[in-house]
Scaffold this motif. Structure first.
Motif, mmCIF file in Angstrom:
data_model
loop_
_atom_site.group_PDB
_atom_site.id
_atom_site.type_symbol
_atom_site.label_atom_id
_atom_site.label_comp_id
_atom_site.label_asym_id
_atom_site.label_seq_id
_atom_site.Cartn_x
_atom_site.Cartn_y
_atom_site.Cartn_z
ATOM 1 N N LEU A 125 -7.026 -4.857 12.380
ATOM 2 C CA LEU A 125 -6.622 -5.879 11.327
ATOM 3 C C LEU A 125 -6.387 -7.361 12.144
ATOM 4 O O LEU A 125 -6.629 -8.268 11.659
ATOM 5 N N GLY A 163 -9.029 -9.293 13.217
ATOM 6 C CA GLY A 163 -9.807 -10.008 12.107
ATOM 7 C C GLY A 163 -9.182 -11.244 11.712
ATOM 8 O O GLY A 163 -9.802 -12.264 11.368
ATOM 9 N N ILE A 186 -7.381 -9.912 3.890
ATOM 10 C CA ILE A 186 -7.821 -8.644 4.357
ATOM 11 C C ILE A 186 -7.047 -7.871 3.632
ATOM 12 O O ILE A 186 -5.740 -7.983 3.570
ATOM 13 N N VAL A 194 -12.669 -7.610 3.061
ATOM 14 C CA VAL A 194 -12.560 -9.091 3.088
ATOM 15 C C VAL A 194 -12.858 -9.851 1.811
ATOM 16 O O VAL A 194 -13.988 -9.723 1.541
#
Length: 171
Positions: free
Chosen positions: A31, A34, A48, A84
């Motif tokens: 995560l 990201g 997210i 997302v």
């Protein structure tokens, strides 16, 4: 070859998963990767949502399958679904969200997990369930679903597809 380049060249879309959950520390690293995706003008328009709750995951799967006109689990049994979304008031929101998804997919592979991009997040989050889910998380604004990164322990070892001819042109 550099490790990061090797990861980019060896990552594959996985469409069959074991039911075992991804360890929380690994999920947190994926995560975090990201959140380091490039974004237009540094606006970081994407958000997210990591879903490990089986009932929420299954409800999204049902909505996604209905949109696709299918009966099968569109998340291929993956225990983790990362959604997302991005703020559509920012001109580069689609590109920003796509880059976040790319980072998630590549980070999952680097951590030894299978992953796959699954579409139809836009339609899921236009439904009352999707809107209620965002509201329950305190998410307000013009957020549009960009896609899902599903992940888990791979239960297959997909081979790479041949690269198409005329993929690269040089000037």
């Amino acid at each position: 070859m550099k490790e990061s380049l090797n990861n980019l060249l060896t990552r594959r879309a996985v469409r069959k998963y074991k039911s075992d959950m991804v360890p929380q520390d690994v999920l947190d690293r994926i995560l975090k990767a990201g959140t380091y995706a490039p974004s237009g003008m540094g606006k970081q328009s994407a958000i997210i949502i990591a879903i490990t709750d089986r009932s929420v995951r299954d409800k999204l799967a049902k909505i996604n399958a209905k949109v696709a006109g299918k009966d099968k689990d569109p998340f291929y049994g993956a225990p983790v679904v990362i959604v997302v979304l991005a703020d559509s008031s920012i001109p580069t929101y689609v590109e920003d969200g796509a880059l976040v998804l790319g980072n998630l997919l590549n980070a999952a592979h680097a951590e030894g997990f299978g992953s796959c991009w699954v579409h139809r997040a836009k339609q899921e989050f236009e439904t009352p369930f999707g809107q209620e889910l965002l509201s329950s998380l305190g998410i307000e604004g013009k957020y549009v679903g960009i896609g899902h990164c599903i992940l888990g322990y791979a239960d297959e070892d997909p081979a790479p597809a041949p690269r198409k001819e005329n993929y690269i042109y040089k000037i």
